[in-house]
Design a protein around this motif. Structure first.
Motif, PDB file in Angstrom:
ATOM      1  N   ALA A  54       0.843  -1.191   0.000  1.00 14.65           N
ATOM      2  CA  ALA A  54       0.000   0.000   0.000  1.00 14.65           C
ATOM      3  C   ALA A  54       0.877   1.240   0.000  1.00 14.65           C
ATOM      4  O   ALA A  54       1.971   1.228   0.575  1.00 14.65           O
ATOM      5  CB  ALA A  54      -0.943   0.010   1.204  1.00 14.65           C
ATOM      6  N   PRO A  55       0.429   2.315  -0.621  1.00 13.69           N
ATOM      7  CA  PRO A  55       1.245   3.536  -0.683  1.00 13.69           C
ATOM      8  C   PRO A  55       1.509   4.108   0.707  1.00 13.69           C
ATOM      9  O   PRO A  55       0.653   4.076   1.597  1.00 13.69           O
ATOM     10  CB  PRO A  55       0.382   4.499  -1.509  1.00 13.69           C
ATOM     11  CG  PRO A  55      -0.579   3.638  -2.242  1.00 13.69           C
ATOM     12  CD  PRO A  55      -0.827   2.452  -1.376  1.00 13.69           C
ATOM     13  N   GLY A  56       2.714   4.643   0.889  1.00 13.47           N
ATOM     14  CA  GLY A  56       3.020   5.392   2.090  1.00 13.47           C
ATOM     15  C   GLY A  56       2.501   6.804   1.963  1.00 13.47           C
ATOM     16  O   GLY A  56       1.700   7.117   1.066  1.00 13.47           O
ATOM     17  N   SER A  57       2.949   7.684   2.849  1.00  9.90           N
ATOM     18  CA  SER A  57       2.406   9.039   2.835  1.00  9.90           C
ATOM     19  C   SER A  57       3.444  10.051   3.299  1.00  9.90           C
ATOM     20  O   SER A  57       4.460   9.709   3.910  1.00  9.90           O
ATOM     21  CB  SER A  57       1.173   9.127   3.741  1.00  9.90           C
ATOM     22  OG  SER A  57       1.532   8.938   5.102  1.00  9.90           O
TER      23      SER A  57
ATOM     24  N   ASP B 245      -1.605  19.294  11.706  1.00  8.83           N
ATOM     25  CA  ASP B 245      -1.461  18.516  10.482  1.00  8.83           C
ATOM     26  C   ASP B 245      -2.247  19.242   9.387  1.00  8.83           C
ATOM     27  O   ASP B 245      -3.466  19.301   9.423  1.00  8.83           O
ATOM     28  CB  ASP B 245      -2.000  17.110  10.736  1.00  8.83           C
ATOM     29  CG  ASP B 245      -2.163  16.289   9.479  1.00  8.83           C
ATOM     30  OD1 ASP B 245      -1.779  16.761   8.400  1.00  8.83           O
ATOM     31  OD2 ASP B 245      -2.689  15.164   9.588  1.00  8.83           O
ATOM     32  N   VAL B 246      -1.520  19.825   8.407  1.00  9.71           N
ATOM     33  CA  VAL B 246      -2.191  20.663   7.411  1.00  9.71           C
ATOM     34  C   VAL B 246      -2.273  20.017   6.036  1.00  9.71           C
ATOM     35  O   VAL B 246      -2.993  20.506   5.165  1.00  9.71           O
ATOM     36  CB  VAL B 246      -1.504  22.041   7.287  1.00  9.71           C
ATOM     37  CG1 VAL B 246      -1.664  22.825   8.581  1.00  9.71           C
ATOM     38  CG2 VAL B 246      -0.036  21.899   6.906  1.00  9.71           C
ATOM     39  N   SER B 247      -1.542  18.929   5.813  1.00 11.38           N
ATOM     40  CA  SER B 247      -1.545  18.339   4.471  1.00 11.38           C
ATOM     41  C   SER B 247      -1.041  16.904   4.545  1.00 11.38           C
ATOM     42  O   SER B 247      -0.048  16.617   5.221  1.00 11.38           O
ATOM     43  CB  SER B 247      -0.649  19.153   3.532  1.00 11.38           C
ATOM     44  OG  SER B 247      -0.718  18.686   2.208  1.00 11.38           O
ATOM     45  N   VAL B 248      -1.736  16.001   3.873  1.00 13.86           N
ATOM     46  CA  VAL B 248      -1.324  14.601   3.768  1.00 13.86           C
ATOM     47  C   VAL B 248      -1.524  14.156   2.322  1.00 13.86           C
ATOM     48  O   VAL B 248      -2.595  14.371   1.753  1.00 13.86           O
ATOM     49  CB  VAL B 248      -2.131  13.683   4.704  1.00 13.86           C
ATOM     50  CG1 VAL B 248      -1.766  12.221   4.462  1.00 13.86           C
ATOM     51  CG2 VAL B 248      -1.883  14.046   6.163  1.00 13.86           C
ATOM     52  N   VAL B 249      -0.498  13.558   1.735  1.00 14.15           N
ATOM     53  CA  VAL B 249      -0.621  13.007   0.380  1.00 14.15           C
ATOM     54  C   VAL B 249       0.014  11.623   0.354  1.00 14.15           C
ATOM     55  O   VAL B 249       0.895  11.313   1.168  1.00 14.15           O
ATOM     56  CB  VAL B 249       0.051  13.899  -0.693  1.00 14.15           C
ATOM     57  CG1 VAL B 249      -0.578  15.282  -0.734  1.00 14.15           C
ATOM     58  CG2 VAL B 249       1.552  13.984  -0.454  1.00 14.15           C
ATOM     59  N   ASN B 250      -0.426  10.808  -0.583  1.00 17.94           N
ATOM     60  CA  ASN B 250       0.202   9.506  -0.796  1.00 17.94           C
ATOM     61  C   ASN B 250       1.497   9.661  -1.572  1.00 17.94           C
ATOM     62  O   ASN B 250       1.611  10.512  -2.472  1.00 17.94           O
ATOM     63  CB  ASN B 250      -0.731   8.580  -1.565  1.00 17.94           C
ATOM     64  CG  ASN B 250      -1.827   8.006  -0.701  1.00 17.94           C
ATOM     65  OD1 ASN B 250      -1.797   8.112   0.525  1.00 17.94           O
ATOM     66  ND2 ASN B 250      -2.817   7.399  -1.327  1.00 17.94           N
ATOM     67  N   VAL B 251       2.478   8.827  -1.217  1.00 15.18           N
ATOM     68  CA  VAL B 251       3.664   8.637  -2.048  1.00 15.18           C
ATOM     69  C   VAL B 251       3.610   7.196  -2.538  1.00 15.18           C
ATOM     70  O   VAL B 251       2.589   6.543  -2.399  1.00 15.18           O
ATOM     71  CB  VAL B 251       4.952   8.957  -1.254  1.00 15.18           C
ATOM     72  CG1 VAL B 251       4.974  10.426  -0.858  1.00 15.18           C
ATOM     73  CG2 VAL B 251       5.077   8.077  -0.022  1.00 15.18           C
TER      74      VAL B 251
ATOM     75  N   THR C  77       9.125  10.401  -5.392  1.00  7.38           N
ATOM     76  CA  THR C  77       7.923  11.219  -5.419  1.00  7.38           C
ATOM     77  C   THR C  77       8.336  12.658  -5.150  1.00  7.38           C
ATOM     78  O   THR C  77       8.911  12.952  -4.097  1.00  7.38           O
ATOM     79  CB  THR C  77       6.897  10.771  -4.361  1.00  7.38           C
ATOM     80  OG1 THR C  77       6.571   9.392  -4.578  1.00  7.38           O
ATOM     81  CG2 THR C  77       5.630  11.604  -4.466  1.00  7.38           C
ATOM     82  N   LYS C  78       8.086  13.523  -6.111  1.00  7.16           N
ATOM     83  CA  LYS C  78       8.391  14.939  -5.919  1.00  7.16           C
ATOM     84  C   LYS C  78       7.155  15.633  -5.362  1.00  7.16           C
ATOM     85  O   LYS C  78       6.091  15.624  -5.976  1.00  7.16           O
ATOM     86  CB  LYS C  78       8.826  15.577  -7.243  1.00  7.16           C
ATOM     87  CG  LYS C  78       9.246  17.032  -7.094  1.00  7.16           C
ATOM     88  CD  LYS C  78      10.039  17.523  -8.299  1.00  7.16           C
ATOM     89  CE  LYS C  78       9.189  17.626  -9.534  1.00  7.16           C
ATOM     90  NZ  LYS C  78       9.942  18.220 -10.672  1.00  7.16           N
ATOM     91  N   LEU C  79       7.303  16.214  -4.165  1.00  7.24           N
ATOM     92  CA  LEU C  79       6.213  16.931  -3.532  1.00  7.24           C
ATOM     93  C   LEU C  79       6.329  18.409  -3.884  1.00  7.24           C
ATOM     94  O   LEU C  79       7.340  19.053  -3.580  1.00  7.24           O
ATOM     95  CB  LEU C  79       6.272  16.758  -2.011  1.00  7.24           C
ATOM     96  CG  LEU C  79       6.367  15.321  -1.480  1.00  7.24           C
ATOM     97  CD1 LEU C  79       6.435  15.331   0.046  1.00  7.24           C
ATOM     98  CD2 LEU C  79       5.192  14.486  -1.964  1.00  7.24           C
ATOM     99  N   ASN C  80       5.311  18.929  -4.529  1.00  5.78           N
ATOM    100  CA  ASN C  80       5.308  20.323  -4.941  1.00  5.78           C
ATOM    101  C   ASN C  80       4.442  21.124  -3.971  1.00  5.78           C
ATOM    102  O   ASN C  80       3.227  20.932  -3.907  1.00  5.78           O
ATOM    103  CB  ASN C  80       4.762  20.444  -6.368  1.00  5.78           C
ATOM    104  CG  ASN C  80       5.478  19.527  -7.339  1.00  5.78           C
ATOM    105  OD1 ASN C  80       6.679  19.630  -7.527  1.00  5.78           O
ATOM    106  ND2 ASN C  80       4.746  18.589  -7.938  1.00  5.78           N
ATOM    107  N   PHE C  81       5.077  21.996  -3.189  1.00  2.00           N
ATOM    108  CA  PHE C  81       4.383  22.736  -2.147  1.00  2.00           C
ATOM    109  C   PHE C  81       3.778  24.031  -2.679  1.00  2.00           C
ATOM    110  O   PHE C  81       4.340  24.691  -3.555  1.00  2.00           O
ATOM    111  CB  PHE C  81       5.335  23.073  -1.004  1.00  2.00           C
ATOM    112  CG  PHE C  81       5.523  21.961  -0.020  1.00  2.00           C
ATOM    113  CD1 PHE C  81       4.968  22.026   1.244  1.00  2.00           C
ATOM    114  CD2 PHE C  81       6.264  20.830  -0.346  1.00  2.00           C
ATOM    115  CE1 PHE C  81       5.135  21.003   2.162  1.00  2.00           C
ATOM    116  CE2 PHE C  81       6.453  19.800   0.559  1.00  2.00           C
ATOM    117  CZ  PHE C  81       5.877  19.893   1.819  1.00  2.00           C
TER     118      PHE C  81
ATOM    119  N   SER D 121       0.680  19.380  -5.309  1.00  2.00           N
ATOM    120  CA  SER D 121       0.650  18.300  -6.292  1.00  2.00           C
ATOM    121  C   SER D 121       1.870  17.408  -6.084  1.00  2.00           C
ATOM    122  O   SER D 121       2.811  17.762  -5.364  1.00  2.00           O
ATOM    123  CB  SER D 121       0.654  18.861  -7.720  1.00  2.00           C
ATOM    124  OG  SER D 121       1.857  19.591  -7.971  1.00  2.00           O
ATOM    125  N   THR D 122       1.841  16.253  -6.715  1.00  3.20           N
ATOM    126  CA  THR D 122       2.971  15.327  -6.672  1.00  3.20           C
ATOM    127  C   THR D 122       3.335  14.886  -8.073  1.00  3.20           C
ATOM    128  O   THR D 122       2.493  14.869  -8.970  1.00  3.20           O
ATOM    129  CB  THR D 122       2.658  14.083  -5.812  1.00  3.20           C
ATOM    130  OG1 THR D 122       1.586  13.359  -6.432  1.00  3.20           O
ATOM    131  CG2 THR D 122       2.263  14.479  -4.398  1.00  3.20           C
TER     132      THR D 122
END
Length: 478
Positions: free
Chosen positions: A54-57, A68-74, A122-126, A133-134
């Protein structure tokens, strides 16, 4: 008169030129800002593992409100990350193993969901303090990517311990390598062989040299960075190592420090443009250590290991242990913990000092440690944070962090069981626990434990929710 003026000009020009050269060593070491400057950080970012299918985060904590202001899958099995620019973070995700039947490609369907089981970045774009976006940068299948590093804005480096250069004709020939990643086109460019079992690397802040710690064959690989050509050239390193675990560079790019398995810190002189790079000191030891933190504000190395913290002054040619030697970290007495803390009923065991963070304002360092104890047939992890006043290296009373049962055997073998970071405004320090599935927050104005933020709930294919994910790396973000 004109003759004297002309002779004076020539003499001045000679003096200027005679000060140039590949091996020039300044008496006073400059303190350029680290890249990126940690004082500009408004967030800390927790990278969380979610198992092998399963994807991490990535979870973003806003340091101004500790929320906690933002959570995305990696992708699956994230292991390490680095901030590349003011609004980009790179997360490296390992190869997934043990799937039956073995996948023939990178995309696998499990319970009607499609997952990328190949290594990736995974590039996290802030956008401000949230991830807008990722982007996924694909890496070679089964290459077991495990570390990413950069001090550049458009190029990064990734370790590929199981890289197979020719999977069609020679599928069993593994060449551990470092890959050059173009983070503008999001592609992997050239690769260069390194030693066996590479585990860590560091690029010098001037973006001219790269060093890889190879634990499996007692070597360090060195490379010259050839600008933005997506290529590296080999450098010769003269000296011996013992299963190196970690490597870090000084802010002036003239020294690189290697932490060996036996605790010895090897100092590499990196002043020569062409090389070789020589080990000039190996007199300092920090037993049981597996990680070092370089603090550019104080020009120090903080090395947690065993039940102590070793602090090195690295402003000189060779590192020196600060007066008083390694600092023994005291254990929080179980009786001093609150009654609701399960560790209040344990018996204090030998302490393991595992993590450290230095405040950007240069005033204090925070040391994360823990012990394990079995009570009523439950194995409890009992964490704590100790404050070091870096002006005189004295300790305040350790801060109890609530304990919890150890529920995931994965965490006892991961590289970072506990990790720490400091907020850019120096108002908070953070301790992430793999076993506990949480990020604990210390208020540095009062040096007290405040609360913990749980990692995102793990979700397996099919939608089944389980315990919180496992934080495996914590760092100051954008």
């Amino acid at each position: 008169m004109k003759r004297f003026l002309w002779l004076g000009f020539v003499l001045c020009l000679y003096l200027i030129c005679s000060g140039c050269g590949d091996t020039f060593r300044p008496i006073i070491i400059p303190y350029p800002p680290t890249f990126p400057n940690p004082k500009a950080a408004h967030t800390v970012v927790s990278i969380n593992d979610n198992g092998t299918v399963a994807p991490g985060s990535a979870m973003v904590v806003d340091v101004s409100g500790d929320t906690d202001v933002s959570v995305v899958n990696v992708d699956i099995a994230p292991v390490h990350a680095v901030q590349q620019t003011a609004n980009e973070v790179l997360v490296v995700n390992r190869t997934v193993t043990g799937l039956t039947p073995p996948p023939t490609g990178c995309l696998v369907t499990i319970n009607n969901q499609v997952f990328n089981v190949c290594p990736s970045i995974t590039k996290l774009n802030f956008s401000g303090t949230v991830i807008g976006s990722t982007t996924t940068i694909s890496l070679p299948p089964s290459s077991a990517a495990n570390f990413v590093a950069t001090t550049e804005s458009s190029q990064a480096y990734v370790l590929l311990p199981n890289y197979v250069p020719d999977p069609i004709n020679f599928p069993d020939v593994i060449v551990p390598s470092v890959g050059v990643v173009n983070t503008q086109s999001n592609t992997l460019g050239s690769t260069k062989p390194v030693g066996n079992k590479p585990v860590a690397m560091a690029e010098t802040p001037n973006a001219q040299k790269l060093y890889v710690a190879n634990q499996g064959d007692n070597t360090v690989s060195g490379f010259s960075v050839l600008g933005q050509s997506q290529s590296l050239s080999q450098r010769t390193i003269s000296g011996s190592f013992n299963a190196p675990l970690w490597v870090t560079a000084r802010s002036d790019s003239q020294r690189v420090y290697v932490l060996n398995f036996n605790g010895v810190v090897s100092t590499i002189d990196t002043t020569s443009s062409a090389g070789p790079d020589n080990v000039i000191d190996a007199s300092v030891s920090a037993p049981s250590a597996a990680y070092m933190l370089y603090d550019g504000n104080k020009n120090r190395l903080y090395i947690p290991g065993g039940a102590q913290l070793t602090i090195l002054d690295v402003s000189q040619s060779t590192p020196q242990i600060l007066t008083g030697g390694p600092i023994a970290i005291p254990t929080v007495a179980p009786s001093s913990r609150v009654a609701s803390d399960p560790c209040s009923a344990t018996s204090a065991q030998t302490l393991t000092v595992a993590a450290v963070a230095a405040l950007p304002d240069g005033s204090r360092a925070y040391v994360g440690a823990f012990y394990e104890d079995t009570t009523n047939n439950i194995n409890y992890i009992c964490p704590q944070v100790t404050v070091v006043n870096v002006a005189n290296n004295t300790l305040k009373s350790p801060i109890a962090v609530p304990g919890f049962p150890a529920y995931d055997a994965f965490c006892s073998t991961t590289h970072f069981r506990f990790t720490m970071a400091a907020g850019g405004d120096s108002s908070s320090a953070y301790l992430a626990s793999c076993d506990g599935g949480m990020v604990n927050i210390i208020d540095t104005t009062s040096d007290t434990y405040v609360l913990n933020l749980p990692a995102p709930v793990g979700v397996r294919p099919g939608g089944q929710q389980i315990l919180p994910q496992n934080p495996v790396f914590l760092f100051a973000g954008p």
